[in-house]
Design a protein around this motif. Structure first.
Motif: not given
Length: 283
Positions: A50-51, A53
């Motif tokens: 999603d991010t 990261k």
């Protein structure tokens, strides 16, 4: 009577059915190796779909069995360094002492903790002290067992504020293929779980939770089924209509693949579902 589990491990079999075998929204790689001298290396990396990261960690562990010592060094991508030294069954049978420190070079933040645990038949005790400039925090726990019945208490005392910041109770019952666990946290959060090993291939779990002042009860059902000696499938659903499915396959000795998916049953056509991929290597 066997040694009862520590407080944090009460109800663990049911939690494992709900948590293990899934990795929603993550692409993860875990590698475990061991050198000829006995040093264990654990490397882990993950990417959040999603991010975007990326997180990683490295851990080295060396056990000096002759003296009951274990040395552990840790590092992660937040640039936090950790050192842990543990000694077990040397000062007294069943007693384990651990000295744990962390240091962040970027911020200069340091922390230290002394952990102690003592376990014998019918009793499992723990006491940890977090050192802080404002005043240490003391964490204590005790679990007593008798003929399958388990009773536990967990507390945290903040010396800077001179008050209890955590006050938890737990009662449970355990047999070979069945476990019941109930708990009350801070007098306001109530929970319970049931674990049952139906057969050598099938394990099931149910959990319930309710918070004082709320009219809704949270609950979930989960199961794990072993297809054969190398593969298993897991599934779970909760009252929010979130459905999780996981598949674990041992491709060869030391190589394990995990695929998982989380589906929002209330908005199947709206998207937002999550997939996960995990690979574990061990040599």
């Amino acid at each position: 009577m066997a040694i009862p589990p520590s407080y944090v491990d009460l109800g663990k079999p049911a939690r494992d059915i709900f948590n293990k075998g899934y990795g929603f929204g993550l692409v993860k790689l875990d590698v475990k190796t061991k050198s000829a001298s006995g040093v264990e290396f654990t490397t882990s990396g993950s990417s959040n779909t999603d991010t975007g990261k990326v997180n990683g960690s490295l851990e080295t562990k060396y056990k000096w069995a002759e003296y009951g010592l274990t040395f552990t060094e840790k590092w992660n991508t937040d640039n936090t360094l950790g050192t842990e030294i543990a000694i077990e069954d040397q000062i007294a049978k069943g007693l384990k002492l651990t000295f744990d420190t962390t240091f962040s070079p970027n911020t200069g933040k340091k922390s230290g903790k002394i952990k102690s645990a003592y376990k014998r038949e019918c009793v499992n005790l723990g006491c940890d002290v977090d050192f802080d400039f404002a005043g240490p925090a003391i964490h204590g726990s005790a679990v007593f067992g008798f003929e399958g019945w388990l009773a536990g208490y967990q507390m945290t005392f903040d010396s800077a504020k001179s008050k209890l910041t955590r006050n938890n109770f737990s009662v449970g019952y355990k047999t070979g293929d069945f476990q019941l666990h109930t708990n009350v946290n801070d007098g306001s959060e109530f929970g319970g779980s049931i674990y049952q090993k139906v057969s050598d291939c099938l394990e099931t779990a149910v959990n319930l939770a309710w918070t004082a002042g709320s009219n809704s009860t949270r609950f979930g059902i989960a199961a794990k089924y072993k297809l054969d000696s190398t593969a298993s499938i897991s599934a779970k659903v909760n009252n929010s209509s979130l459905v999780g499915v996981g598949y674990t396959q041992t491709l060869r000795p030391g190589v394990k693949l995990t695929l998982s998916a989380l589906i929002d049953g209330k908005s199947i056509n709206a998207g937002g579902h999550k997939l996960g991929l995990g690979l574990e290597l061990e040599a």
